[in-house]
Design an enzyme around this catalytic site. Structure first.
Site, short mmCIF file in Angstrom:
data_model
loop_
_atom_site.label_atom_id
_atom_site.label_comp_id
_atom_site.label_asym_id
_atom_site.label_seq_id
_atom_site.Cartn_x
_atom_site.Cartn_y
_atom_site.Cartn_z
N HIS A 29 0.84 -1.21 0.00
CA HIS A 29 0.00 0.00 0.00
C HIS A 29 0.87 1.26 0.00
O HIS A 29 0.60 2.22 -0.73
CB HIS A 29 -0.87 0.05 1.27
N LYS A 53 -16.64 -7.39 7.34
CA LYS A 53 -15.36 -8.02 7.01
C LYS A 53 -14.63 -8.51 8.26
O LYS A 53 -13.58 -9.11 8.17
CB LYS A 53 -14.48 -7.04 6.24
N ARG A 102 -2.37 -6.19 -8.07
CA ARG A 102 -1.20 -7.07 -7.90
C ARG A 102 -1.07 -8.06 -9.04
O ARG A 102 0.00 -8.33 -9.52
CB ARG A 102 -1.32 -7.85 -6.58
N SER A 140 -2.84 -7.92 2.99
CA SER A 140 -3.09 -7.81 4.44
C SER A 140 -3.50 -9.17 5.01
O SER A 140 -3.13 -9.54 6.11
CB SER A 140 -4.18 -6.78 4.71
O1 PNS Z 1 -8.91 -3.26 0.70
P1 PNS Z 1 -10.22 -3.78 0.18
O2 PNS Z 1 -10.94 -4.56 1.26
O3 PNS Z 1 -10.07 -4.56 -1.09
O4 PNS Z 1 -11.10 -2.48 -0.15
C1 PNS Z 1 -12.39 -2.63 -0.66
C2 PNS Z 1 -13.16 -1.30 -0.55
C3 PNS Z 1 -13.19 -0.83 0.89
C4 PNS Z 1 -12.49 -0.25 -1.40
C5 PNS Z 1 -14.61 -1.57 -1.07
O5 PNS Z 1 -15.15 -2.66 -0.39
C6 PNS Z 1 -15.52 -0.35 -0.89
O6 PNS Z 1 -15.41 0.60 -1.62
N1 PNS Z 1 -16.39 -0.42 0.13
C7 PNS Z 1 -17.32 0.65 0.42
C8 PNS Z 1 -18.73 0.23 0.04
C9 PNS Z 1 -19.00 0.49 -1.43
O7 PNS Z 1 -18.91 1.59 -1.92
N2 PNS Z 1 -19.37 -0.59 -2.14
C10 PNS Z 1 -19.67 -0.52 -3.54
C11 PNS Z 1 -18.44 -0.73 -4.41
S1 PNS Z 1 -18.80 -1.97 -5.57
#
Ligand code: PNS
Length: 183
Positions: A29, A53, A102, A140
């Protein structure tokens, strides 16, 4: 007076929102943030509050780690958000969502997410940056698993994060051996 948007300042320049769980933040990150600063004037690390999560670290713990790690980098801010990412981004001055990629295995999930976000807000774009080769295998999730099982994650996460992980898993924190010329 109308409420000011985060980063609503003519001097802010180009702002990118880097969203994620950051549970915990890794060098993968950090590498993305550092490279993004070559393109953007400001990067906001936006930590998603998603209880589903079942994160290892609370949002406050994750924010504290990120803020400590970037305390000397004033153009990196850390924040948290609940609910839809596009709604959070709309409250800021940013037009770009930044994500690291990645491998091709990340692509499908990222493609769906970027497409959904774009359909929710057509003014937003997602910019993908390839993870540096040194961190291709770092996530992570695997960092947590390896630490829990007693493996070393030096060089993959900052020392501060490695210590916090060991505290969480109640593992002994071994101090680095000081090498002196008398050894
Ligand atoms: O690090 P991650 O867990 O891959 O991040 C995922 C994240 C937090 C970016 C994604 O789950 C997100 O944007 N969550 C907020 C809810 C949202 O907007 N969902 C619709 C997107 S399809």
């Amino acid at each position: 007076m109308a409420k000011k948007k985060k980063g609503e300042d003519k001097n802010m320049g180009k702002v990118a929102i880097y969203p994620g769980s950051f549970d915990p933040i890794t060098y993968g990150h950090i590498d993305i943030v550092e490279r993004a600063l070559e393109i953007f004037d400001k990067v906001i690390i936006a930590i998603a509050e998603n209880a589903e999560k079942r994160p290892l670290f609370s949002v406050e713990e994750r924010l504290q780690m990120v803020r400590t790690l970037f305390k000397d980098t004033p153009n990196v801010l850390a924040d948290s958000f609940k609910g839809l990412l596009v709604n959070y981004v709309a409250k800021t001055n940013a037009k770009v969502i930044l994500r690291g990629l990645r491998a091709t295995s990340d692509f499908e999930y990222e493609f769906h997410m970027a497409s959904m976000n774009r359909s929710l807000n057509t003014h937003l774009d997602t910019l993908f940056m390839m993870t540096s080769k040194d961190y291709f295998f770092v996530s992570s999730r695997t960092i947590k698993e390896v630490t829990k099982l007693g493996g070393g994650v030096e060089g993959l996460v900052p020392d501060l994060v490695a210590r916090r992980l060991k505290e969480k898993f109640k593992l002994p924190i071994t101090k680095k051996r000081q090498i002196s010329w008398d050894d």
